[in-house]
Design a protein around this motif. Structure first.
Motif, PDB file in Angstrom:
ATOM      1  N   PHE A  36       3.647  -2.661   0.296  1.00  4.46           N
ATOM      2  CA  PHE A  36       2.018  -2.205   0.295  1.00  4.46           C
ATOM      3  C   PHE A  36       2.114  -0.777  -0.001  1.00  4.46           C
ATOM      4  O   PHE A  36       2.787  -0.178   0.742  1.00  4.46           O
ATOM      5  CB  PHE A  36       1.188  -2.687   1.354  1.00  4.46           C
TER       6      PHE A  36
ATOM      7  N   ARG B  21       4.838  -8.526  -4.538  1.00  6.55           N
ATOM      8  CA  ARG B  21       6.028  -9.391  -3.718  1.00  6.55           C
ATOM      9  C   ARG B  21       7.122  -9.518  -4.561  1.00  6.55           C
ATOM     10  O   ARG B  21       7.051  -9.735  -5.704  1.00  6.55           O
ATOM     11  CB  ARG B  21       4.889 -10.620  -3.665  1.00  6.55           C
TER      12      ARG B  21
ATOM     13  N   GLY C 135       5.931 -12.261   8.469  1.00  9.01           N
ATOM     14  CA  GLY C 135       5.849 -11.001   9.235  1.00  9.01           C
ATOM     15  C   GLY C 135       4.721 -10.235   9.143  1.00  9.01           C
ATOM     16  O   GLY C 135       3.434 -10.651   8.426  1.00  9.01           O
ATOM     17  N   HIS C 136       4.709  -9.177   9.560  1.00 12.26           N
ATOM     18  CA  HIS C 136       3.597  -8.180   9.563  1.00 12.26           C
ATOM     19  C   HIS C 136       4.022  -7.111   9.015  1.00 12.26           C
ATOM     20  O   HIS C 136       5.274  -6.632   8.841  1.00 12.26           O
ATOM     21  CB  HIS C 136       3.072  -7.881  11.095  1.00 12.26           C
ATOM     22  N   PRO C 137       3.031  -6.269   8.488  1.00 12.96           N
ATOM     23  CA  PRO C 137       3.170  -4.860   7.654  1.00 12.96           C
ATOM     24  C   PRO C 137       4.084  -3.877   8.524  1.00 12.96           C
ATOM     25  O   PRO C 137       3.578  -3.753   9.743  1.00 12.96           O
ATOM     26  CB  PRO C 137       1.932  -4.435   7.476  1.00 12.96           C
TER      27      PRO C 137
ATOM     28  N   GLN D 181       6.158  -5.842   4.264  1.00 16.47           N
ATOM     29  CA  GLN D 181       5.927  -6.992   5.013  1.00 16.47           C
ATOM     30  C   GLN D 181       6.745  -8.275   4.629  1.00 16.47           C
ATOM     31  O   GLN D 181       6.982  -8.686   3.593  1.00 16.47           O
ATOM     32  CB  GLN D 181       4.423  -7.652   4.763  1.00 16.47           C
TER      33      GLN D 181
ATOM     34  N   GLN E 114       0.980   6.088   2.470  1.00 19.06           N
ATOM     35  CA  GLN E 114       1.809   5.269   3.299  1.00 19.06           C
ATOM     36  C   GLN E 114       2.411   4.135   2.418  1.00 19.06           C
ATOM     37  O   GLN E 114       1.697   3.574   1.670  1.00 19.06           O
ATOM     38  CB  GLN E 114       1.363   5.221   4.610  1.00 19.06           C
TER      39      GLN E 114
ATOM     40  N   PHE F  70      -5.379  -0.282   1.882  1.00 17.68           N
ATOM     41  CA  PHE F  70      -4.468  -0.553   1.363  1.00 17.68           C
ATOM     42  C   PHE F  70      -4.354  -1.256  -0.142  1.00 17.68           C
ATOM     43  O   PHE F  70      -5.528  -1.709  -0.355  1.00 17.68           O
ATOM     44  CB  PHE F  70      -4.021  -1.867   2.320  1.00 17.68           C
TER      45      PHE F  70
ATOM     46  N   TYR G 265       3.798  -9.632  -8.663  1.00 16.67           N
ATOM     47  CA  TYR G 265       5.125 -10.138  -8.650  1.00 16.67           C
ATOM     48  C   TYR G 265       6.112  -9.550  -9.068  1.00 16.67           C
ATOM     49  O   TYR G 265       6.145  -9.013 -10.256  1.00 16.67           O
ATOM     50  CB  TYR G 265       4.938 -11.592  -8.741  1.00 16.67           C
TER      51      TYR G 265
ATOM     52  N   TYR H 150       4.274   0.483   3.193  1.00 19.79           N
ATOM     53  CA  TYR H 150       4.662  -0.542   4.283  1.00 19.79           C
ATOM     54  C   TYR H 150       5.334  -1.704   3.685  1.00 19.79           C
ATOM     55  O   TYR H 150       4.997  -1.840   2.549  1.00 19.79           O
ATOM     56  CB  TYR H 150       3.184  -1.128   4.893  1.00 19.79           C
TER      57      TYR H 150
ATOM     58  N   PHE I  67       5.506   0.066   8.837  1.00 19.20           N
ATOM     59  CA  PHE I  67       5.321   1.305   8.174  1.00 19.20           C
ATOM     60  C   PHE I  67       6.946   1.706   7.640  1.00 19.20           C
ATOM     61  O   PHE I  67       7.953   1.623   8.205  1.00 19.20           O
ATOM     62  CB  PHE I  67       5.039   2.328   9.277  1.00 19.20           C
TER      63      PHE I  67
ATOM     64  N   ILE J 151       7.167   4.815   5.228  1.00 13.50           N
ATOM     65  CA  ILE J 151       7.201   6.417   4.977  1.00 13.50           C
ATOM     66  C   ILE J 151       5.662   6.805   4.665  1.00 13.50           C
ATOM     67  O   ILE J 151       4.876   5.993   4.526  1.00 13.50           O
ATOM     68  CB  ILE J 151       8.085   6.734   3.937  1.00 13.50           C
TER      69      ILE J 151
END
Lengths: 110, 116
Positions: free
Chosen positions: A88, A105, A41-43, A37, A33, A100, A10, A35, A45, A47
């Motif tokens: 992530f 957070r 919401g959802h992850p 989120q 990669q 992952f 955190y 991600y 992408f 980069i």
């Protein structure tokens, strides 16, 4: 098995401050990669990094891949409230599945 | 493009009931992934398919969980019987064929499952 850890878990920052999250793998990765989120919401992408020592920038976001391809970082300069969410990393070993990380957070104090 | 479609978006059921989650990947994508996300365990890969064939199901918790992909445009994740500890958000993701080692995953909106 392959493990990908992220620190910190955190992070609370004042709006305008910088933020960095670190990703570490127990094994050398072929690519990594990132991600994002948003809350609820959802992850999504952001980069992919492939080369040893690679650095990529997206506006205020800077992504780095370590020389040994076992660690990576995401740095956000001058955070804004829109940066809130969980970040992530996801590492890939060869053609194996993505693993992952545990996520960081980020919350912003206005 | 509609993106990855998941249904239902929310599911509330009682312990012991069968639950079926559905996913429609993005057209042209040949890999499909099922993830589970909880506060305690984070984002866990349950199973993934490549060209409709299950490649790795090592993340499937136990025999109560099963997944199928009968064709390139549809997959299901079934839990029978469901238990309260199965409560989580279940994400489906798809990715296009690997091209130069570059293939991001596109996540669906998720199904929030609550087992009472």
């Amino acid at each position: 098995g392959q493990q990908v850890m992220q620190i910190p878990q955190y992070q609370h920052v004042q709006e305008g401050e910088d933020f960095t999250t670190y990703c570490n793998s127990s094994t050398t990765l072929s690519n990594i990669q990132w991600y994002k989120q948003r809350p609820g919401g959802h992850p999504v992408f952001l980069i992919q990094l492939v080369k040893s020592g690679e650095v990529k920038k997206q506006k205020r976001l800077t992504f780095q891949f370590g020389e040994a391809k076992k660690n990576s970082s995401l740095h956000i300069t001058a955070t804004q409230t829109t940066d809130v969410g969980t970040y992530f990393c996801a590492g890939r070993l060869g053609n194996e599945k993505l693993t992952f990380g545990t996520g960081t957070r980020l919350t912003i104090i206005p | 493009d509609a993106g990855v479609i998941q249904s239902p978006r929310h599911e509330v059921t009682e312990m012991g009931q069968e639950v079926t989650l559905r996913c429609k990947p993005i057209s042209g994508h040949n890999s499909l992934f099922w993830y589970r996300q909880t506060m305690m365990r984070g984002l866990e890969l349950l199973i993934y398919f490549n060209n409709n064939v299950p490649i790795d199901d090592s993340g499937m918790p136990e025999d109560r969980f099963s997944a199928k992909m009968p064709n390139a445009s549809f997959s299901t994740l079934k839990i029978q019987p469901s238990e309260p500890r199965d409560s989580a958000v279940y994400f489906c993701a798809s990715s296009p064929p690997l091209a130069g080692g570059y293939n991001e995953q596109f996540f669906g909106p998720g199904t929030r499952l609550t087992v009472l």
